[in-house]
Design a protein around this motif. Structure first.
Motif, PDB file in Angstrom:
ATOM      1  N   ASP A 327       0.830  -1.210   0.000  1.00  0.00           N
ATOM      2  CA  ASP A 327       0.000   0.000   0.000  1.00  0.00           C
ATOM      3  C   ASP A 327       0.861   1.255   0.000  1.00  0.00           C
ATOM      4  O   ASP A 327       0.556   2.236  -0.679  1.00  0.00           O
ATOM      5  CB  ASP A 327      -0.924   0.010   1.222  1.00  0.00           C
ATOM      6  N   TYR A 328       1.941   1.231   0.757  1.00  0.00           N
ATOM      7  CA  TYR A 328       2.833   2.388   0.800  1.00  0.00           C
ATOM      8  C   TYR A 328       3.526   2.589  -0.551  1.00  0.00           C
ATOM      9  O   TYR A 328       3.752   3.720  -0.987  1.00  0.00           O
ATOM     10  CB  TYR A 328       3.865   2.214   1.911  1.00  0.00           C
ATOM     11  N   LEU A 329       3.842   1.495  -1.218  1.00  0.00           N
ATOM     12  CA  LEU A 329       4.425   1.598  -2.558  1.00  0.00           C
ATOM     13  C   LEU A 329       3.409   2.175  -3.547  1.00  0.00           C
ATOM     14  O   LEU A 329       3.762   2.963  -4.427  1.00  0.00           O
ATOM     15  CB  LEU A 329       4.903   0.217  -3.037  1.00  0.00           C
ATOM     16  N   LEU A 330       2.131   1.805  -3.375  1.00  0.00           N
ATOM     17  CA  LEU A 330       1.079   2.354  -4.225  1.00  0.00           C
ATOM     18  C   LEU A 330       0.915   3.853  -3.992  1.00  0.00           C
ATOM     19  O   LEU A 330       0.715   4.617  -4.941  1.00  0.00           O
ATOM     20  CB  LEU A 330      -0.252   1.643  -3.955  1.00  0.00           C
ATOM     21  N   ILE A 331       0.997   4.267  -2.728  1.00  0.00           N
ATOM     22  CA  ILE A 331       0.908   5.698  -2.419  1.00  0.00           C
ATOM     23  C   ILE A 331       2.021   6.452  -3.135  1.00  0.00           C
ATOM     24  O   ILE A 331       1.794   7.517  -3.724  1.00  0.00           O
ATOM     25  CB  ILE A 331       0.997   5.925  -0.898  1.00  0.00           C
ATOM     26  N   ALA A 332       3.234   5.908  -3.082  1.00  0.00           N
ATOM     27  CA  ALA A 332       4.369   6.551  -3.750  1.00  0.00           C
ATOM     28  C   ALA A 332       4.146   6.610  -5.256  1.00  0.00           C
ATOM     29  O   ALA A 332       4.405   7.639  -5.904  1.00  0.00           O
ATOM     30  CB  ALA A 332       5.655   5.800  -3.432  1.00  0.00           C
ATOM     31  N   PHE A 333       3.625   5.522  -5.824  1.00  0.00           N
ATOM     32  CA  PHE A 333       3.396   5.485  -7.270  1.00  0.00           C
ATOM     33  C   PHE A 333       2.356   6.518  -7.684  1.00  0.00           C
ATOM     34  O   PHE A 333       2.558   7.282  -8.637  1.00  0.00           O
ATOM     35  CB  PHE A 333       2.919   4.086  -7.675  1.00  0.00           C
ATOM     36  N   VAL A 334       1.244   6.569  -6.962  1.00  0.00           N
ATOM     37  CA  VAL A 334       0.179   7.525  -7.284  1.00  0.00           C
ATOM     38  C   VAL A 334       0.689   8.954  -7.161  1.00  0.00           C
ATOM     39  O   VAL A 334       0.397   9.817  -7.996  1.00  0.00           O
ATOM     40  CB  VAL A 334      -1.048   7.310  -6.372  1.00  0.00           C
ATOM     41  N   SER A 335       1.468   9.228  -6.122  1.00  0.00           N
ATOM     42  CA  SER A 335       1.962  10.583  -5.890  1.00  0.00           C
ATOM     43  C   SER A 335       2.908  11.036  -6.992  1.00  0.00           C
ATOM     44  O   SER A 335       2.870  12.190  -7.416  1.00  0.00           O
ATOM     45  CB  SER A 335       2.671  10.652  -4.532  1.00  0.00           C
ATOM     46  N   VAL A 336       3.760  10.134  -7.454  1.00  0.00           N
ATOM     47  CA  VAL A 336       4.756  10.502  -8.468  1.00  0.00           C
ATOM     48  C   VAL A 336       4.121  10.625  -9.843  1.00  0.00           C
ATOM     49  O   VAL A 336       4.432  11.541 -10.609  1.00  0.00           O
ATOM     50  CB  VAL A 336       5.900   9.470  -8.491  1.00  0.00           C
ATOM     51  N   ILE A 337       3.197   9.721 -10.158  1.00  0.00           N
ATOM     52  CA  ILE A 337       2.622   9.681 -11.508  1.00  0.00           C
ATOM     53  C   ILE A 337       1.377  10.549 -11.641  1.00  0.00           C
ATOM     54  O   ILE A 337       1.146  11.172 -12.680  1.00  0.00           O
ATOM     55  CB  ILE A 337       2.269   8.227 -11.910  1.00  0.00           C
ATOM     56  N   GLY A 338       0.574  10.637 -10.598  1.00  0.00           N
ATOM     57  CA  GLY A 338      -0.729  11.275 -10.733  1.00  0.00           C
ATOM     58  C   GLY A 338      -0.804  12.716 -10.300  1.00  0.00           C
ATOM     59  O   GLY A 338      -1.897  13.250 -10.146  1.00  0.00           O
ATOM     60  N   SER A 339       0.337  13.376 -10.105  1.00  0.00           N
ATOM     61  CA  SER A 339       0.304  14.741  -9.563  1.00  0.00           C
ATOM     62  C   SER A 339      -0.381  15.733 -10.493  1.00  0.00           C
ATOM     63  O   SER A 339      -0.854  16.776 -10.044  1.00  0.00           O
ATOM     64  CB  SER A 339       1.720  15.225  -9.252  1.00  0.00           C
TER      65      SER A 339
END
Length: 438
Positions: A327-339
């Motif tokens: 889940d923490y890896l998903l948070i990082a992915f969303v934050s980097v890609i979806g900004s």
């Protein structure tokens, strides 16, 4: 004498903040309904004036920024390096947010329960994000202020103009003129920031009060501390080690944009000031004209990195949901890609709902966050804008196009009636001069 007597813009902002806190406290404790409504109207009008120029400003800024790349050597390389540093700094920011959240447990002991939340009127998902980039027509994105779709249309128009070459020169010239006109009007709005700050801060205090802030004390502190670590820690460190420049000069030059972002809570509304300070810090105008508008709509370390990470942990604790390493890896992915979903406007609801939906967390949790959002959004946006100046500085320094003498000479920068005024220290003779730009 008039300039000596003139109050610096930063002092006007500070005065507005203090006055807003005082009036907000009076409105709340004295139960003065008319004062609270007045503060709400003042702050609302200021934000609305900023938003009024957002749609055309974004369109023409992106279009012109892309066409300006024709004047830049290695344009593709600069663009890719800019995006790379956007991603790197976002990854660092979201990591800081996750670490702080795991250490402090912001949702514990708040007294808040799931029933206190409510689903937001608008939410985001990956399907909405991906399919929502392409507009159904050319009018709706402007009337509904869908910045992501406006950016898409502007990018297409800009690339088409580059491909047309000399044939598109009249359109490019017209776009540049319209952009200058919009920026001039926005300068006038920006000068109202001290008055706007009275209404925005005052209404926040009158409406929310210190009791509500107390319930969110840990979460609020986490957002401010996390954003401050990025703003005053990560950025200066990268500038010192990667760009090899003095971080203090960065804050001297970029502070007007940072303080305006704190008040306005709008990266797009601050964009003219952000671009001006970036150029004054030695970044070539042609490159800054691309990097700053690009960053104002996609570079959101506060709203799209630090904040969603903390918000996800906060909501998971309120709803008693356990988060794992995936889940923490998903948070990082969303934050980097979806900004890009934050769109440079006030608030980060779309980005938060995008993160929550990806993790499978209840969207009702967003309702818990909306109560305190305006206060958090100030620091988030200030961090966003600081990052939008930092990344072009790093890229320009690494590519050897940064005017280091210009960077080292900036001692202060103030907004005046004509747009901006900069005091420059020439070095050995310590003489000061002023550069006035319309």
């Amino acid at each position: 004498m008039s300039r000596i007597l003139k109050v610096p813009f930063w002092a006007q902002i500070l005065t507005g903040l203090v006055l807003g806190v005082v009036l907000g406290a009076v409105a709340r404790n004295g139960d003065v309904a008319w004062l609270k409504d007045t503060l709400d109207q003042i702050g609302g009008i200021f934000v609305q004036l900023l938003k009024l120029a957002v749609a055309p400003l974004v369109f023409f800024a992106i279009l012109v920024s892309i066409t300006n790349l024709r004047n830049v050597s290695n344009a593709a390389r600069l663009a890719s390096r800019t995006l790379l540093w956007f991603l790197i700094t976002s990854l660092i920011a979201v990591t800081i947010g996750l670490v702080i959240g795991l250490i402090t447990n912001p949702g514990a002991g708040t007294g808040l329960t799931p029933k206190d939340g409510a689903k937001p009127e608008h939410s985001g998902s990956w399907i909405d994000f991906l399919t929502g980039i392409i507009p159904t027509d050319v009018i709706t994105p402007f009337t509904e202020l869908n910045v992501l779709q406006i950016v898409f249309m502007a990018a297409v128009a800009g690339i088409a103009a580059l491909k047309l070459g000399d044939t598109a020169k009249p359109i490019i010239s017209l776009s540049e003129t319209v952009l200058e006109l919009l920026q001039k009007v926005l300068w006038w709005v920006i000068k109202l920031a001290p008055i706007g700050s009275i209404g925005l801060i005052g209404f926040a205090i009158a409406d929310y009060g210190w009791d509500l802030i107390g319930k969110y004390a840990t979460f609020t502190a986490d957002v401010y501390i996390g954003s401050a670590l990025v703003l005053f820690g990560v950025y200066p460190l990268l500038l010192a080690t990667v760009a090899k420049v003095n971080p203090l000069q960065f804050f001297r030059g970029a502070w007007p944009a940072i303080q305006l972002a704190f008040i306005s809570r709008s990266s797009v509304g601050t964009m003219p000031v952000t671009k001006k300070v970036t150029e004054r810090l030695g970044v070539p105008q042609e490159y800054a004209s691309f990097a700053v508008p690009f960053g104002a709509t996609t570079k959101m370390d506060g709203c799209a990195a630090v904040y969603p990470a903390l918000a996800a942990i906060f909501i998971a604790e309120i709803f008693d949901v356990s988060l794992g390493i995936q889940d923490y890896l998903l948070i990082a992915f969303v934050s980097v890609i979806g900004s890009a979903a934050t769109a440079g406007l006030t608030g980060a609801t779309v980005m938060t709902t995008l993160t929550l939906s990806t993790l499978g967390l209840p969207l009702e949790g967003v309702g818990l966050l909306l109560a305190i959002d305006p206060i958090l959004d100030m620091m988030r946006t200030a961090t966003n804008v600081a990052g939008q100046v930092t990344a072009p500085l790093i890229v320009a320094a690494r590519e050897g196009i940064l005017d280091r003498a210009m960077y080292d000479s900036v001692t202060s920068f103030e907004i005046d009636d004509e747009g901006s005024r900069e005091k420059v220290n020439t070095g050995a003779d310590q003489k000061s001069s002023e550069l006035v730009t319309a």
